[in-house]
Design a protein around this motif. Structure first.
Motif, PDB file in Angstrom:
ATOM      1  N   GLN A   2       0.822  -1.203   0.000  1.00 49.96           N
ATOM      2  CA  GLN A   2       0.000   0.000   0.000  1.00 49.96           C
ATOM      3  C   GLN A   2       0.862   1.260   0.000  1.00 49.96           C
ATOM      4  O   GLN A   2       0.419   2.326  -0.426  1.00 49.96           O
ATOM      5  CB  GLN A   2      -0.913   0.015   1.237  1.00 49.96           C
ATOM      6  CG  GLN A   2      -1.896  -1.145   1.305  1.00 49.96           C
ATOM      7  CD  GLN A   2      -2.831  -1.181   0.121  1.00 49.96           C
ATOM      8  OE1 GLN A   2      -3.476  -0.175  -0.201  1.00 49.96           O
ATOM      9  NE2 GLN A   2      -2.899  -2.329  -0.552  1.00 49.96           N
ATOM     10  N   LYS A   3       2.112   1.128   0.459  1.00 53.99           N
ATOM     11  CA  LYS A   3       3.031   2.267   0.534  1.00 53.99           C
ATOM     12  C   LYS A   3       4.147   2.189  -0.511  1.00 53.99           C
ATOM     13  O   LYS A   3       4.635   3.224  -0.966  1.00 53.99           O
ATOM     14  CB  LYS A   3       3.679   2.335   1.917  1.00 53.99           C
ATOM     15  CG  LYS A   3       2.740   2.643   3.054  1.00 53.99           C
ATOM     16  CD  LYS A   3       3.464   2.625   4.394  1.00 53.99           C
ATOM     17  CE  LYS A   3       4.513   3.706   4.507  1.00 53.99           C
ATOM     18  NZ  LYS A   3       5.141   3.754   5.852  1.00 53.99           N
ATOM     19  N   TYR A   4       4.545   0.960  -0.859  1.00 54.74           N
ATOM     20  CA  TYR A   4       5.729   0.791  -1.695  1.00 54.74           C
ATOM     21  C   TYR A   4       5.450  -0.068  -2.924  1.00 54.74           C
ATOM     22  O   TYR A   4       4.695  -1.030  -2.863  1.00 54.74           O
ATOM     23  CB  TYR A   4       6.860   0.137  -0.881  1.00 54.74           C
ATOM     24  CG  TYR A   4       7.206   0.891   0.374  1.00 54.74           C
ATOM     25  CD1 TYR A   4       7.773   2.164   0.321  1.00 54.74           C
ATOM     26  CD2 TYR A   4       6.951   0.338   1.633  1.00 54.74           C
ATOM     27  CE1 TYR A   4       8.083   2.854   1.475  1.00 54.74           C
ATOM     28  CE2 TYR A   4       7.260   1.027   2.795  1.00 54.74           C
ATOM     29  CZ  TYR A   4       7.823   2.286   2.710  1.00 54.74           C
ATOM     30  OH  TYR A   4       8.128   2.975   3.852  1.00 54.74           O
ATOM     31  N   GLU A   5       6.087   0.323  -4.011  1.00 53.05           N
ATOM     32  CA  GLU A   5       6.074  -0.478  -5.231  1.00 53.05           C
ATOM     33  C   GLU A   5       7.481  -1.043  -5.416  1.00 53.05           C
ATOM     34  O   GLU A   5       8.427  -0.297  -5.689  1.00 53.05           O
ATOM     35  CB  GLU A   5       5.693   0.373  -6.446  1.00 53.05           C
ATOM     36  CG  GLU A   5       5.739  -0.394  -7.756  1.00 53.05           C
ATOM     37  CD  GLU A   5       5.547   0.496  -8.960  1.00 53.05           C
ATOM     38  OE1 GLU A   5       5.858   0.049 -10.087  1.00 53.05           O
ATOM     39  OE2 GLU A   5       5.096   1.656  -8.792  1.00 53.05           O
ATOM     40  N   ALA A   6       7.622  -2.344  -5.228  1.00 53.49           N
ATOM     41  CA  ALA A   6       8.933  -2.980  -5.333  1.00 53.49           C
ATOM     42  C   ALA A   6       9.289  -3.233  -6.793  1.00 53.49           C
ATOM     43  O   ALA A   6       8.503  -3.810  -7.551  1.00 53.49           O
ATOM     44  CB  ALA A   6       8.941  -4.295  -4.563  1.00 53.49           C
ATOM     45  N   VAL A   7      10.469  -2.785  -7.195  1.00 56.10           N
ATOM     46  CA  VAL A   7      10.961  -2.981  -8.562  1.00 56.10           C
ATOM     47  C   VAL A   7      12.219  -3.858  -8.475  1.00 56.10           C
ATOM     48  O   VAL A   7      13.251  -3.412  -7.974  1.00 56.10           O
ATOM     49  CB  VAL A   7      11.308  -1.642  -9.233  1.00 56.10           C
ATOM     50  CG1 VAL A   7      11.805  -1.864 -10.661  1.00 56.10           C
ATOM     51  CG2 VAL A   7      10.112  -0.695  -9.208  1.00 56.10           C
ATOM     52  N   PRO A   8      12.162  -5.113  -8.921  1.00 59.47           N
ATOM     53  CA  PRO A   8      13.333  -5.990  -8.802  1.00 59.47           C
ATOM     54  C   PRO A   8      14.442  -5.602  -9.773  1.00 59.47           C
ATOM     55  O   PRO A   8      14.182  -5.307 -10.946  1.00 59.47           O
ATOM     56  CB  PRO A   8      12.769  -7.373  -9.142  1.00 59.47           C
ATOM     57  CG  PRO A   8      11.602  -7.095 -10.032  1.00 59.47           C
ATOM     58  CD  PRO A   8      11.019  -5.792  -9.556  1.00 59.47           C
ATOM     59  N   VAL A   9      15.675  -5.589  -9.284  1.00 59.19           N
ATOM     60  CA  VAL A   9      16.852  -5.358 -10.126  1.00 59.19           C
ATOM     61  C   VAL A   9      17.845  -6.481  -9.818  1.00 59.19           C
ATOM     62  O   VAL A   9      18.489  -6.476  -8.764  1.00 59.19           O
ATOM     63  CB  VAL A   9      17.507  -3.983  -9.870  1.00 59.19           C
ATOM     64  CG1 VAL A   9      18.702  -3.789 -10.796  1.00 59.19           C
ATOM     65  CG2 VAL A   9      16.493  -2.858 -10.053  1.00 59.19           C
ATOM     66  N   TYR A  10      17.931  -7.433 -10.724  1.00 56.08           N
ATOM     67  CA  TYR A  10      18.783  -8.609 -10.528  1.00 56.08           C
ATOM     68  C   TYR A  10      20.120  -8.403 -11.239  1.00 56.08           C
ATOM     69  O   TYR A  10      20.160  -8.019 -12.411  1.00 56.08           O
ATOM     70  CB  TYR A  10      18.085  -9.849 -11.082  1.00 56.08           C
ATOM     71  CG  TYR A  10      18.945 -11.083 -11.132  1.00 56.08           C
ATOM     72  CD1 TYR A  10      19.254 -11.787  -9.974  1.00 56.08           C
ATOM     73  CD2 TYR A  10      19.445 -11.557 -12.341  1.00 56.08           C
ATOM     74  CE1 TYR A  10      20.046 -12.927 -10.011  1.00 56.08           C
ATOM     75  CE2 TYR A  10      20.233 -12.700 -12.397  1.00 56.08           C
ATOM     76  CZ  TYR A  10      20.527 -13.380 -11.224  1.00 56.08           C
ATOM     77  OH  TYR A  10      21.318 -14.508 -11.276  1.00 56.08           O
ATOM     78  N   ILE A  11      21.206  -8.642 -10.507  1.00 50.92           N
ATOM     79  CA  ILE A  11      22.550  -8.546 -11.073  1.00 50.92           C
ATOM     80  C   ILE A  11      23.087  -9.964 -11.238  1.00 50.92           C
ATOM     81  O   ILE A  11      23.246 -10.697 -10.258  1.00 50.92           O
ATOM     82  CB  ILE A  11      23.485  -7.730 -10.154  1.00 50.92           C
ATOM     83  CG1 ILE A  11      22.868  -6.358  -9.847  1.00 50.92           C
ATOM     84  CG2 ILE A  11      24.861  -7.563 -10.801  1.00 50.92           C
ATOM     85  CD1 ILE A  11      23.624  -5.572  -8.782  1.00 50.92           C
ATOM     86  N   SER A  12      23.343 -10.350 -12.465  1.00 53.22           N
ATOM     87  CA  SER A  12      23.794 -11.718 -12.734  1.00 53.22           C
ATOM     88  C   SER A  12      25.263 -11.880 -12.363  1.00 53.22           C
ATOM     89  O   SER A  12      25.976 -10.900 -12.127  1.00 53.22           O
ATOM     90  CB  SER A  12      23.587 -12.062 -14.209  1.00 53.22           C
ATOM     91  OG  SER A  12      24.488 -11.325 -15.022  1.00 53.22           O
TER      92      SER A  12
END
Length: 402
Positions: free
Chosen positions: A33-43
């Motif tokens: 409700q407060k945060y939008e998680a954006v995944p950033v994966y480093i291979s």
């Protein structure tokens, strides 16, 4: 409007898989409700990706297929200074920007993530980020630097000898003599800047010492040899806060299958099939540790002191050794991005994982507000100098009058 949180995980580290588990746990716990998680994966080969498919732990069983479906990106700034995830390669036509992020949440354990490297990148982007800053990350990751700082502040650390691998190669006999005279046997040999018990080995004599050093050199060029506590109990305490205010969690005793807590003990201890995705949560442990109240208080105070002396922020886990024969406590090491963010140590006090992640993000934004008030550059007008003497700098800036 929700705060867009870029959760960075994976990385070039022996703790790559643990990082994935920790990050997906944190994303699941965040208040949507407060945060939008954006995944950033480093291979492992230093490529960066984003996409909802990266949030499925089962997808990592076929990593090649997963990365074929994920979007490869670079993290950069747009014309207005905001931080964006841009498609890589940049398309000639169509949408170039995948997402924009307001704050970074690094959950990259070990090298190139927990050692200040990633934090320095965020500083250059002027992007607020959760957890320790560059200096506290670097000093916390380097076991030698950490011990030197803590010892200078009179905190208890075990006696040690450190050296570079080149010194060992040039004159191993001199190094061995130094270790035997200062520490004696048994000792513990460690890579100085690696976590999760990788490359750590006990040595009870010269031959085992040589073998342990050779193994540790595979993981680091800087090595640490410590005096080993034989009647030892290992306990951990998490700390949350910053330089102004901190709180300590309950203490855990981590159970080990051998004399040294191994990688398997930490991440696979007592787990059934399919429980490996629990990370540090799956470790065999006693919470709270069965310690006398005065000893519990002493360890919690040492944990808070360690955290603040190193200049930490966010959440860390400090690991301690108790010499039961001598009734002494020693600070062993600090984990500035602990496995599973040590959320299981905060549950007993009524702080759930969602509350923990919220506090970490708010601490990141607080630090950014404070740093925005500081002056980092001045207008010197140096380039306005018109004569050629100005090109010589201060060294030849003045001439003696004849």
């Amino acid at each position: 409007m929700k705060t867009r949180v870029g959760v960075f995980f994976g990385g070039v580290s022996v703790e790559h898989e643990v990082s994935v588990i920790s990050a997906l746990q944190a994303v699941k716990a965040m208040d949507d409700q407060k945060y939008e998680a954006v995944p950033v994966y480093i291979s492992k080969d230093r490529q960066w990706y984003t996409g909802e498919e990266l949030l499925d732990i089962e997808a990592y069983k076929d990593l090649n297929k997963l990365l074929e479906s994920a979007q490869q990106i670079t993290v950069t700034t747009s014309d207005d200074g905001s931080v964006v995830l841009q498609k890589n390669p940049v398309p000639r036509f169509g949408k170039k920007i995948v997402a924009e992020i307001d704050v970074a949440f690094p959950i990259v354990h070990g090298t190139f993530g927990e050692d200040g490297v990633l934090q320095g990148f965020f500083e250059l982007l002027n992007l607020p980020y959760a957890g320790c800053d560059v200096l506290s990350s670097a000093s916390g990751m380097d076991k030698v630097a950490m011990k030197q700082i803590l010892r200078d502040s009179s905190l208890p650390v075990l006696d040690y000898v450190w050296f570079y691998s080149s010194h060992w190669i040039e004159d191993s006999e001199d190094m061995i003599t130094m270790i035997e005279e200062k520490l004696g046997y048994p000792v513990i040999v460690k890579p100085a800047n690696l976590g999760s018990s990788v490359g750590i080995k006990k040595a009870e004599n010269k031959e085992e010492l040589e073998e342990a050093v050779e193994e540790a050199m595979e993981f680091s060029s800087k090595l640490l040899v410590e005096k080993m506590v034989q009647d030892m109990k290992e306990v951990n305490c998490s700390v949350l806060g910053d330089y102004e205010d901190v709180e300590a969690s309950v203490i855990e005793e981590v159970l080990k299958s051998e004399e040294i807590l191994s990688y398997e003990d930490k991440y696979q201890g007592g787990s059934k099939e399919g429980e490996g995705a629990k990370g540090m949560e799956s470790t065999d442990r006693i919470i709270p540790a069965e310690l006398p109240e005065p000893l519990t208080n002493e360890i919690q105070e040492l944990a808070k002191d360690t955290f603040q002396i190193l200049g930490c922020s966010g959440v860390s886990r400090i690991d301690f050794l108790i010499d039961q024969a001598e009734d002494k406590v020693y600070v062993n090491e600090i984990n500035t991005i602990p496995g599973s963010l040590s959320f299981y140590l905060w549950d007993p006090a009524g702080k759930d994982y969602a509350t923990l992640t919220d506090q970490l993000i708010q601490l990141a934004l607080k630090r950014k507000r404070e740093r925005d008030k500081l002056v980092f550059s001045i207008d010197s007008n140096l380039f306005s100098m018109q004569n050629a003497e100005g090109m010589k700098g201060s060294k030849n800036g003045s001439k003696r009058q004849s």
